[in-house]
Design a protein around this motif. Sequence first.
Motif, mmCIF file in Angstrom:
data_model
loop_
_atom_site.group_PDB
_atom_site.id
_atom_site.type_symbol
_atom_site.label_atom_id
_atom_site.label_comp_id
_atom_site.label_asym_id
_atom_site.label_seq_id
_atom_site.Cartn_x
_atom_site.Cartn_y
_atom_site.Cartn_z
ATOM 1 N N UNK A 35 45.266 -11.327 3.712
ATOM 2 C CA UNK A 35 44.637 -10.686 2.665
ATOM 3 C C UNK A 35 43.195 -11.350 2.848
ATOM 4 N N UNK A 36 42.979 -12.462 2.712
ATOM 5 C CA UNK A 36 41.687 -13.009 2.969
ATOM 6 C C UNK A 36 40.618 -12.684 4.077
ATOM 7 N N UNK A 37 41.432 -12.533 5.284
ATOM 8 C CA UNK A 37 40.645 -12.130 6.486
ATOM 9 C C UNK A 37 40.379 -10.610 6.420
ATOM 10 N N UNK A 38 41.085 -9.765 5.726
ATOM 11 C CA UNK A 38 40.963 -8.280 5.517
ATOM 12 C C UNK A 38 39.900 -8.431 4.685
ATOM 13 N N UNK A 39 39.775 -9.031 3.362
ATOM 14 C CA UNK A 39 38.595 -8.824 2.443
ATOM 15 C C UNK A 39 37.396 -9.286 3.152
ATOM 16 N N UNK A 40 37.216 -10.141 4.024
ATOM 17 C CA UNK A 40 36.104 -10.593 4.783
ATOM 18 C C UNK A 40 35.732 -9.676 5.707
ATOM 19 N N UNK A 41 36.552 -9.013 6.309
ATOM 20 C CA UNK A 41 36.338 -7.797 7.428
ATOM 21 C C UNK A 41 35.612 -6.547 6.535
ATOM 22 N N UNK A 42 36.293 -6.461 5.250
ATOM 23 C CA UNK A 42 35.843 -5.257 4.403
ATOM 24 C C UNK A 42 34.496 -5.408 3.605
ATOM 25 N N UNK A 43 34.026 -6.872 3.619
ATOM 26 C CA UNK A 43 32.826 -7.088 2.597
ATOM 27 C C UNK A 43 31.486 -6.350 3.080
ATOM 28 N N UNK A 44 31.251 -6.302 4.385
ATOM 29 C CA UNK A 44 29.926 -5.469 4.518
ATOM 30 C C UNK A 44 28.893 -5.914 3.714
ATOM 31 N N UNK A 45 28.334 -7.085 3.616
ATOM 32 C CA UNK A 45 27.258 -7.629 3.086
ATOM 33 C C UNK A 45 27.652 -7.795 1.552
ATOM 34 N N UNK A 46 28.667 -7.500 0.982
ATOM 35 C CA UNK A 46 29.209 -7.675 -0.313
ATOM 36 C C UNK A 46 29.683 -9.179 -0.573
ATOM 37 N N UNK A 47 28.658 -9.902 -1.285
ATOM 38 C CA UNK A 47 29.065 -11.298 -1.352
ATOM 39 C C UNK A 47 30.435 -11.491 -2.261
ATOM 40 N N UNK A 48 30.337 -10.904 -3.190
ATOM 41 C CA UNK A 48 31.614 -10.849 -4.193
ATOM 42 C C UNK A 48 32.666 -10.870 -3.226
ATOM 43 N N UNK A 49 32.961 -9.744 -2.662
ATOM 44 C CA UNK A 49 34.027 -9.704 -1.971
ATOM 45 C C UNK A 49 34.114 -10.722 -0.609
ATOM 46 N N UNK A 50 33.260 -10.905 -0.136
ATOM 47 C CA UNK A 50 33.416 -12.189 1.034
ATOM 48 C C UNK A 50 33.578 -13.411 0.209
ATOM 49 N N UNK A 51 33.194 -13.864 -0.860
ATOM 50 C CA UNK A 51 33.602 -15.217 -1.593
ATOM 51 C C UNK A 51 35.152 -15.140 -2.052
ATOM 52 N N UNK A 52 35.599 -13.911 -2.467
ATOM 53 C CA UNK A 52 36.954 -13.685 -2.791
ATOM 54 C C UNK A 52 37.803 -13.828 -1.458
ATOM 55 N N UNK A 53 37.444 -13.300 -0.414
ATOM 56 C CA UNK A 53 38.263 -13.392 0.827
ATOM 57 C C UNK A 53 38.134 -14.963 1.324
ATOM 58 N N UNK A 54 37.111 -15.579 1.213
ATOM 59 C CA UNK A 54 37.140 -17.100 1.559
ATOM 60 C C UNK A 54 37.957 -17.829 0.742
ATOM 61 N N UNK A 55 37.941 -17.607 -0.700
ATOM 62 C CA UNK A 55 38.568 -18.398 -1.841
ATOM 63 C C UNK A 55 40.260 -18.059 -1.633
#
Length: 84
Positions: A35-55
């Motif tokens: 799930x985290x890696x998928x969120x990072x892939x889908x983030x497209x410069x969206x810092x909130x989604x990137x942060x949630x993915x990393x967390x």
Amino acid sequence: MKKGSKLKLEKETTLLANERTFLSYIRTTFSALILGFALIQLSNNNRTLLSIGIATIIGGFILGIIGFIDFQLHKKRIKIEAEE
């Protein structure tokens, strides 16, 4: 059934239950990592989604470590109680 064989069966059953619990931790860990890696892939410069993915990835690793420690502690306790 003899008392010794009943105790041995109880120990084996408890060990298998401990292993099933550990496998549940592992399954949940992998799900969190995916799930985290998928969120990072889908983030497209969206810092909130990137942060949630990393967390989520960090939380997955922490969950895996907790599961491993829990498994080892219970396994040790089961063996000690079986020897008594």
